[in-house]
Design an enzyme around this catalytic site. Structure first.
Site, PDB file in Angstrom:
ATOM      1  N   ARG A  76       0.828  -1.210   0.000  1.00 42.46           N
ATOM      2  CA  ARG A  76       0.000   0.000   0.000  1.00 42.46           C
ATOM      3  C   ARG A  76       0.858   1.254   0.000  1.00 42.46           C
ATOM      4  O   ARG A  76       2.055   1.218   0.289  1.00 42.46           O
ATOM      5  CB  ARG A  76      -0.954  -0.043   1.188  1.00 42.46           C
ATOM      6  CG  ARG A  76      -2.006  -1.134   0.984  1.00 42.46           C
ATOM      7  CD  ARG A  76      -2.952  -1.293   2.123  1.00 42.46           C
ATOM      8  NE  ARG A  76      -3.920  -2.348   1.825  1.00 42.46           N
ATOM      9  CZ  ARG A  76      -4.655  -2.974   2.721  1.00 42.46           C
ATOM     10  NH1 ARG A  76      -4.530  -2.654   4.001  1.00 42.46           N
ATOM     11  NH2 ARG A  76      -5.506  -3.908   2.364  1.00 42.46           N
ATOM     12  N   HIS A  77       0.226   2.363  -0.349  1.00 40.55           N
ATOM     13  CA  HIS A  77       0.962   3.617  -0.501  1.00 40.55           C
ATOM     14  C   HIS A  77       1.469   4.111   0.852  1.00 40.55           C
ATOM     15  O   HIS A  77       0.791   3.994   1.873  1.00 40.55           O
ATOM     16  CB  HIS A  77       0.058   4.670  -1.145  1.00 40.55           C
ATOM     17  CG  HIS A  77       0.803   5.803  -1.772  1.00 40.55           C
ATOM     18  ND1 HIS A  77       1.432   6.778  -1.044  1.00 40.55           N
ATOM     19  CD2 HIS A  77       1.030   6.111  -3.080  1.00 40.55           C
ATOM     20  CE1 HIS A  77       2.009   7.640  -1.857  1.00 40.55           C
ATOM     21  NE2 HIS A  77       1.781   7.251  -3.104  1.00 40.55           N
ATOM     22  N   ASN A  78       2.662   4.698   0.826  1.00 37.06           N
ATOM     23  CA  ASN A  78       3.253   5.203   2.068  1.00 37.06           C
ATOM     24  C   ASN A  78       2.506   6.409   2.625  1.00 37.06           C
ATOM     25  O   ASN A  78       2.446   6.605   3.844  1.00 37.06           O
ATOM     26  CB  ASN A  78       4.706   5.618   1.835  1.00 37.06           C
ATOM     27  CG  ASN A  78       5.511   4.555   1.124  1.00 37.06           C
ATOM     28  OD1 ASN A  78       5.304   4.315  -0.058  1.00 37.06           O
ATOM     29  ND2 ASN A  78       6.427   3.914   1.831  1.00 37.06           N
ATOM     30  N   LEU A  79       1.941   7.240   1.727  1.00 39.25           N
ATOM     31  CA  LEU A  79       1.441   8.540   2.159  1.00 39.25           C
ATOM     32  C   LEU A  79      -0.006   8.822   1.769  1.00 39.25           C
ATOM     33  O   LEU A  79      -0.522   9.891   2.087  1.00 39.25           O
ATOM     34  CB  LEU A  79       2.339   9.647   1.587  1.00 39.25           C
ATOM     35  CG  LEU A  79       3.833   9.550   1.955  1.00 39.25           C
ATOM     36  CD1 LEU A  79       4.623  10.622   1.233  1.00 39.25           C
ATOM     37  CD2 LEU A  79       4.017   9.662   3.455  1.00 39.25           C
ATOM     38  N   ARG A 123      -4.886   4.837   9.462  1.00 38.70           N
ATOM     39  CA  ARG A 123      -4.973   3.902   8.346  1.00 38.70           C
ATOM     40  C   ARG A 123      -5.305   2.483   8.806  1.00 38.70           C
ATOM     41  O   ARG A 123      -6.005   1.749   8.090  1.00 38.70           O
ATOM     42  CB  ARG A 123      -3.685   3.923   7.524  1.00 38.70           C
ATOM     43  CG  ARG A 123      -2.454   3.329   8.173  1.00 38.70           C
ATOM     44  CD  ARG A 123      -1.232   3.428   7.228  1.00 38.70           C
ATOM     45  NE  ARG A 123      -1.526   2.907   5.908  1.00 38.70           N
ATOM     46  CZ  ARG A 123      -0.785   3.192   4.832  1.00 38.70           C
ATOM     47  NH1 ARG A 123       0.285   3.972   4.913  1.00 38.70           N
ATOM     48  NH2 ARG A 123      -1.107   2.675   3.651  1.00 38.70           N
TER      49      ARG A 123
END
Length: 391
Positions: free
Chosen positions: A225-228, A281
């Site tokens: 998944r995306h870091n940001l 998250r």
């Protein structure tokens, strides 16, 4: 006519980065003369033998080239390189640190022979600085440049699944050669270009670099998944995995209302904007996956289409040869090789008249006699060079 049909390239190349750049030049019509070691060749030839007896890497990045064998340590072999350089527009090399200069084949010597020559050196770390003499390969540089530290899960860093450093270097080298050719049209003069793999991959590391420089914190690893950005990445459905990419608030609202069928979730204070979704998250991603795991993949895709939210299916590599988009757009081509025909993907840029036509992956030294004959050498002279170990 292909855009580089008038360009001749002499490639003292091995491994991945430079061969990738020159394969793209060959795809666009350049005559690429690949110089290999007699009897041994580019060591990438023997990485494996999975593609009709040839290595996967070599097959990928060497189609459309001419292979000649020259012993660069032999004085007559060095002289052959100088003679070839007189006839070429580009010379590109990724020999070991300082090797070209020690052989008398460095940029000063070669550009004195041919002032219009574009001479390109690809190194690991550059020709100056404390690391200038270090050997550099893709995995080593992934570690040195922080790629491994920025990739993987919070618990375990990981390398990328492809040779990302070599690919970065090869693509910047390809671009640099094109820029130098364009400049030569204006100036009439050659140019010396130097590129390091370290600099190439660090350009791609700007986001992690800026993050740590401006927060003082390690760059967070988030697995697939995306870091940001949240939600951004793969989520399990009942019978497959969907990849989401929600980039803005409008998409987030439509995702909640149409896909999750919970419009009120968009205004939950914990998830109202990306910064708060990032902070929370774990709870959000768990909840999304809980909801989607009850639905078949086809239904999730239908809802995402209706909501106009970007998504894709997470596929295994085994599915790619039959990917419907590749089939529909005729992206596969047949390339000849010493082991027989191989299916390969076409050059990524499409334009009328830019189809290179039939191509071949060369056998070791397949074009030595042809290329040397073009220099004016007779069969007897070529035979003598072979007996002397120069070719």
């Amino acid at each position: 006519m292909l855009p580089l049909a008038h360009i001749r390239v002499l490639a003292l190349e091995q491994a991945v980065a430079v061969p990738l750049a020159t394969r793209h030049l060959a795809d666009m019509g350049a005559e690429v003369i690949k110089v290999e070691r007699p009897k041994v060749g580019d060591f990438a030839r023997t990485y494996d033998s999975l593609v009709r007896g040839q290595s996967t890497y070599f097959a990928w990045i060497n189609r459309g080239k001419k292979s000649i064998t020259v012993n660069l340590k032999h004085p007559k072999g060095q002289e052959l390189i100088r003679e070839l350089a007189r006839t070429c527009d580009v010379l590109v090399q990724n020999l070991g640190p300082g090797a070209a200069q020690r052989l008398g084949l460095g940029p000063q010597e070669m550009m004195a022979i041919n002032p219009r020559l574009i001479y390109c050196s690809l190194t690991g770390y550059g020709s100056t600085g404390p690391y200038r003499d270090k050997k550099a390969y893709d995995l080593l540089l992934q570690g040195e440049a922080g790629v491994i530290a920025a990739t993987g899960t919070p618990e375990a860093p990981a390398k990328t699944g492809m040779s990302i450093v070599d690919i970065a270097g090869g693509m910047y080298l390809f671009a640099g050669i094109l820029l130098a050719l364009l400049e030569r049209e204006r100036t009439g003069k050659g140019r010396y270009l130097e590129l390091s793999l370290f600099d190439a991959i660090l350009e791609w590391m700007h986001v992690p670099l800026l993050y740590v420089m401006h927060t003082g914190r390690p760059f967070p690893r988030s697995g697939q998944r995306h870091n940001l950005i949240v939600p951004y990445g793969p989520y399990l459905c009942r019978d497959g995995t969907i990849n989401l990419a929600i980039q803005n608030q409008d998409e987030w609202r439509r995702f909640c209302a149409i896909v999750l069928e919970e419009p009120g979730l968009a205004d939950d204070p914990r998830y109202a904007d990306n910064q708060r979704r990032l902070e929370n998250r774990h709870s959000l991603e768990s909840y999304i996956e809980q909801k989607l795991s009850t639905l078949p993949l086809v239904e999730v895709a239908r809802r995402l289409d209706e909501a106009d939210v970007p998504y894709a299916i997470v596929r295994d590599v085994t599915e790619l040869p039959c990917h419907p988009q590749l089939q529909a757009r005729s992206r596969w081509m047949e390339v000849d090789s010493p082991g027989g025909p191989i299916a390969m993907l076409r050059f990524p840029i499409e334009a009328d008249g830019w189809d290179p036509g039939p191509q071949r992956i060369p056998a070791l030294g397949e074009h030595t006699r042809q290329v040397l004959a073009q220099l004016g050498l007779s069969d007897q002279e070529i035979d003598q060079l072979e007996r002397e170990g120069a070719i």
